[in-house]
Design a protein around this motif. Structure first.
Motif, PDB file in Angstrom:
ATOM      1  N   ARG A  30       0.739  -1.103  -0.201  1.00 31.99           N
ATOM      2  CA  ARG A  30      -0.029  -0.052  -0.026  1.00 31.99           C
ATOM      3  C   ARG A  30       0.938   1.381   0.017  1.00 31.99           C
ATOM      4  O   ARG A  30       1.875   1.309   0.693  1.00 31.99           O
ATOM      5  CB  ARG A  30      -1.159   0.119   1.277  1.00 31.99           C
ATOM      6  CG  ARG A  30      -1.752   1.346   1.154  1.00 31.99           C
ATOM      7  CD  ARG A  30      -2.733   0.916   2.383  1.00 31.99           C
ATOM      8  NE  ARG A  30      -2.079   1.383   3.527  1.00 31.99           N
ATOM      9  CZ  ARG A  30      -2.716   1.368   4.874  1.00 31.99           C
ATOM     10  NH1 ARG A  30      -3.996   1.134   4.804  1.00 31.99           N
ATOM     11  NH2 ARG A  30      -2.201   1.803   5.926  1.00 31.99           N
ATOM     12  N   ASN A  32       0.727   5.121   1.086  1.00 37.09           N
ATOM     13  CA  ASN A  32       0.042   5.727   2.048  1.00 37.09           C
ATOM     14  C   ASN A  32       0.231   7.356   1.374  1.00 37.09           C
ATOM     15  O   ASN A  32      -0.760   7.897   0.861  1.00 37.09           O
ATOM     16  CB  ASN A  32       0.546   5.735   3.506  1.00 37.09           C
ATOM     17  CG  ASN A  32       0.261   4.188   3.908  1.00 37.09           C
ATOM     18  OD1 ASN A  32      -0.671   3.872   3.580  1.00 37.09           O
ATOM     19  ND2 ASN A  32       1.456   3.780   4.319  1.00 37.09           N
ATOM     20  N   THR A  33       1.053   8.139   1.937  1.00 41.74           N
ATOM     21  CA  THR A  33       1.057   9.542   1.323  1.00 41.74           C
ATOM     22  C   THR A  33       2.466   9.466   0.238  1.00 41.74           C
ATOM     23  O   THR A  33       3.450   8.750   0.420  1.00 41.74           O
ATOM     24  CB  THR A  33       1.548  10.463   2.520  1.00 41.74           C
ATOM     25  OG1 THR A  33       0.532  10.358   3.294  1.00 41.74           O
ATOM     26  CG2 THR A  33       1.803  11.628   2.030  1.00 41.74           C
ATOM     27  N   THR A  52      -2.451  12.401   0.192  1.00 40.16           N
ATOM     28  CA  THR A  52      -2.547  11.057   1.057  1.00 40.16           C
ATOM     29  C   THR A  52      -3.328  10.107   0.194  1.00 40.16           C
ATOM     30  O   THR A  52      -4.054  10.289  -0.851  1.00 40.16           O
ATOM     31  CB  THR A  52      -3.391  11.281   2.283  1.00 40.16           C
ATOM     32  OG1 THR A  52      -4.684  11.890   2.009  1.00 40.16           O
ATOM     33  CG2 THR A  52      -2.580  12.608   3.049  1.00 40.16           C
ATOM     34  N   SER A  53      -3.266   8.826   0.749  1.00 40.53           N
ATOM     35  CA  SER A  53      -4.075   7.762   0.305  1.00 40.53           C
ATOM     36  C   SER A  53      -5.628   8.277   0.254  1.00 40.53           C
ATOM     37  O   SER A  53      -6.521   7.521  -0.606  1.00 40.53           O
ATOM     38  CB  SER A  53      -3.859   6.339   0.649  1.00 40.53           C
ATOM     39  OG  SER A  53      -4.357   6.661   2.133  1.00 40.53           O
ATOM     40  N   ASP A 109       6.340  -0.802   7.679  1.00 38.47           N
ATOM     41  CA  ASP A 109       6.214   0.755   7.029  1.00 38.47           C
ATOM     42  C   ASP A 109       7.636   1.211   6.518  1.00 38.47           C
ATOM     43  O   ASP A 109       8.673   0.990   7.117  1.00 38.47           O
ATOM     44  CB  ASP A 109       6.014   1.603   8.119  1.00 38.47           C
ATOM     45  CG  ASP A 109       4.273   1.245   8.717  1.00 38.47           C
ATOM     46  OD1 ASP A 109       3.903   1.748   9.628  1.00 38.47           O
ATOM     47  OD2 ASP A 109       3.601   0.881   7.601  1.00 38.47           O
TER      48      ASP A 109
END
Length: 123
Positions: A30, A32-33, A52-53, A109
């Protein structure tokens, strides 16, 4: 594990436009930003714009109304449309992404940076 590849920098006259692109690839679960930073000679790196997402965007005051950040989630790509460029916009522009990646063992992350692309605005 993750690569950000930027394109679109160059030399332009004041008042002109450029469009930067940044494509992310790798073991990405994923994004995110995603955003753009810039660093001029002798100055600190500063945030230009972020996306952002969830679709929210924010901009540095100095570029509001002139720059637009957008994102194509299907292509893992973020764009920065820069209009009405000024000499003070001259800098190296860096793509930045906050991601969730798969390491082969677990999710983590991760923050990734592009290599930078030069934008030069002549007066």
């Amino acid at each position: 594990q993750v690569q950000l590849v930027e394109s679109g920098g160059g030399l332009v006259q004041a008042g002109g436009s450029l469009r930067l692109s940044c494509a992310a690839s790798g073991s990405i679960l994923r994004i995110n930003t995603m955003g753009w930073y810039r660093q001029a000679p002798g100055k600190q790196r500063e945030l230009v714009a972020a996306h952002t997402s969830g679709g929210s965007t924010n901009y540095a005051d100095s570029v509001k109304g002139r720059f637009t950040i957008s994102r194509d989630n299907a292509k893992n790509t973020v764009y920065l449309q820069m209009n009405s460029l000024k000499p003070e916009d001259t800098a190296v522009y860096y793509c930045n992404a906050h991601l969730t990646i798969w390491t082969g063992v677990r999710m983590e992350d991760y923050v990734s940076w592009g290599q930078g692309t030069q934008v030069t605005v002549s007066s």
